[in-house]
Design a protein around this motif. Structure first.
Motif, PDB file in Angstrom:
ATOM      1  N   UNK A  26       0.839  -0.913  -0.015  1.00 51.95           N
ATOM      2  CA  UNK A  26      -0.030   0.153   0.346  1.00 51.95           C
ATOM      3  C   UNK A  26       0.778   1.273  -0.249  1.00 51.95           C
ATOM      4  N   UNK A  27       0.604   1.835  -0.303  1.00 49.47           N
ATOM      5  CA  UNK A  27       0.554   3.407  -0.289  1.00 49.47           C
ATOM      6  C   UNK A  27      -0.352   4.997  -0.186  1.00 49.47           C
ATOM      7  N   UNK A  28       0.070   5.071   1.047  1.00 47.29           N
ATOM      8  CA  UNK A  28      -0.725   5.956   1.663  1.00 47.29           C
ATOM      9  C   UNK A  28      -0.428   7.590   1.504  1.00 47.29           C
ATOM     10  N   UNK A  29      -0.737   8.529   0.571  1.00 50.87           N
ATOM     11  CA  UNK A  29       0.166   9.948   0.115  1.00 50.87           C
ATOM     12  C   UNK A  29       0.068  11.058   1.249  1.00 50.87           C
ATOM     13  N   UNK A  30       0.423  12.106   0.907  1.00 50.61           N
ATOM     14  CA  UNK A  30       0.915  13.290   1.938  1.00 50.61           C
ATOM     15  C   UNK A  30      -0.902  13.565   2.163  1.00 50.61           C
ATOM     16  N   UNK A  31      -0.172  13.920   3.079  1.00 55.56           N
ATOM     17  CA  UNK A  31      -1.846  15.467   3.966  1.00 55.56           C
ATOM     18  C   UNK A  31      -2.966  14.060   3.915  1.00 55.56           C
ATOM     19  N   UNK A  32      -2.317  12.753   4.481  1.00 55.85           N
ATOM     20  CA  UNK A  32      -3.818  11.585   4.430  1.00 55.85           C
ATOM     21  C   UNK A  32      -4.373  12.260   5.475  1.00 55.85           C
ATOM     22  N   UNK A  33      -5.702  11.539   6.040  1.00 54.34           N
ATOM     23  CA  UNK A  33      -5.765  11.353   7.571  1.00 54.34           C
ATOM     24  C   UNK A  33      -7.025   9.742   7.340  1.00 54.34           C
ATOM     25  N   UNK A  34      -6.950   9.037   7.846  1.00 53.22           N
ATOM     26  CA  UNK A  34      -6.872   7.764   7.693  1.00 53.22           C
ATOM     27  C   UNK A  34      -7.986   8.046   9.382  1.00 53.22           C
ATOM     28  N   UNK A  35      -9.829   6.987   9.184  1.00 51.49           N
ATOM     29  CA  UNK A  35     -10.277   7.054  10.000  1.00 51.49           C
ATOM     30  C   UNK A  35      -9.845   6.183  11.075  1.00 51.49           C
ATOM     31  N   UNK A  36      -9.951   5.723  12.122  1.00 46.96           N
ATOM     32  CA  UNK A  36     -10.151   5.154  13.300  1.00 46.96           C
ATOM     33  C   UNK A  36     -10.842   3.895  12.380  1.00 46.96           C
ATOM     34  N   UNK A  37      -9.820   2.621  12.669  1.00 45.23           N
ATOM     35  CA  UNK A  37     -10.603   1.128  12.400  1.00 45.23           C
ATOM     36  C   UNK A  37     -10.910   1.089  10.758  1.00 45.23           C
ATOM     37  N   UNK A  38      -9.805   1.398   9.977  1.00 40.39           N
ATOM     38  CA  UNK A  38      -9.671   1.650   8.823  1.00 40.39           C
ATOM     39  C   UNK A  38      -9.129   0.233   8.525  1.00 40.39           C
ATOM     40  N   UNK A  39      -9.510  -0.145   7.150  1.00 34.35           N
ATOM     41  CA  UNK A  39      -8.564  -1.663   7.361  1.00 34.35           C
ATOM     42  C   UNK A  39      -8.776  -1.595   5.617  1.00 34.35           C
ATOM     43  N   UNK A  40      -6.802  -0.621   4.930  1.00 35.40           N
ATOM     44  CA  UNK A  40      -6.780   0.220   4.204  1.00 35.40           C
ATOM     45  C   UNK A  40      -5.954  -1.511   3.173  1.00 35.40           C
TER      46      UNK A  40
END
Length: 198
Positions: free
Chosen positions: A148-162
């Motif tokens: 997985x790549x998560x970009x800049x300035x990202x918020x991942x919400x609690x409990x998420x499965x990426x």
């Protein structure tokens, strides 16, 4: 090709290879020492992490307990903070940018196993890199899967499965995690939902 070389090149490998077993044992011992240190022994804790990770920037803090497989595949930028119970299975490279905050109980998994049971029963594993950009906040209980790549300035919400890449400048939530909206300058007005910074 050794099992370690296979692991590092995204090939099917067996974690029971002698070199990998030895390196995991070393990391376990270092992490045990880290997690057992008194809360006021920050200098000793920092030295352990600097010796274990491939690279770590200035101003970092990792709340114990922390777990990783090898350590040498982890690179972290400046101003890094992770809260309690972070687990990083770094069988492939994990690259984390600057100004990243990780909430409690986050799991970052580069490693996985084949779907078919006959392959799994042969102890075959795989590992693919994970990249997390700058200025990212990962909420509590998030799981990040291999490749997985998560970009800049990202918020991942609690409990998420990426399970898929997340584009920059976005809020993403859910299982599976998906982008729900872009982050804009309007967000500077608020610190929580519609509560304004005064």
């Amino acid at each position: 090709m050794s099992e370690k070389e296979k692991m590092l090149h995204g090939k099917p490998y067996k974690a029971s290879g002698e070199e990998l077993v030895s390196e995991r044992q070393y990391a376990k011992e270092m992490i045990f020492d880290y997690n057992m240190l008194h809360p006021n022994e920050d200098c000793k804790k920092n030295e352990i992490i600097k010796g274990l990770f491939h690279n770590i920037g200035k101003n970092f803090y990792i709340e114990p307990p922390f777990r990783c497989d090898y350590g040498y595949n982890i690179s972290v930028g400046e101003n890094f903070y992770t809260n309690y119970n972070c687990t990083i299975l770094d069988c492939a490279k994990v690259t984390i940018g600057n100004n990243v905050m990780i909430a409690p109980n986050v799991s970052i998994f580069t490693a996985g196993h084949p779907i078919h049971p006959e392959l799994r029963n042969q102890s075959i594993e795989y590992a693919f890199p994970i990249n997390i950009g700058n200025d990212v906040w990962i909420g509590g209980g998030v799981i990040v899967n291999p490749g997985i790549t998560i970009g800049d300035n990202v918020v991942i919400g609690s409990g998420s499965v990426v399970t898929k890449d997340i584009v920059s400048n976005s809020i993403a939530v859910g299982n599976p995690c998906r982008v729900i909206r872009e982050i804009t300058n309007d967000d500077k007005q608020y610190y929580f939902k519609k509560l304004k910074i005064k």
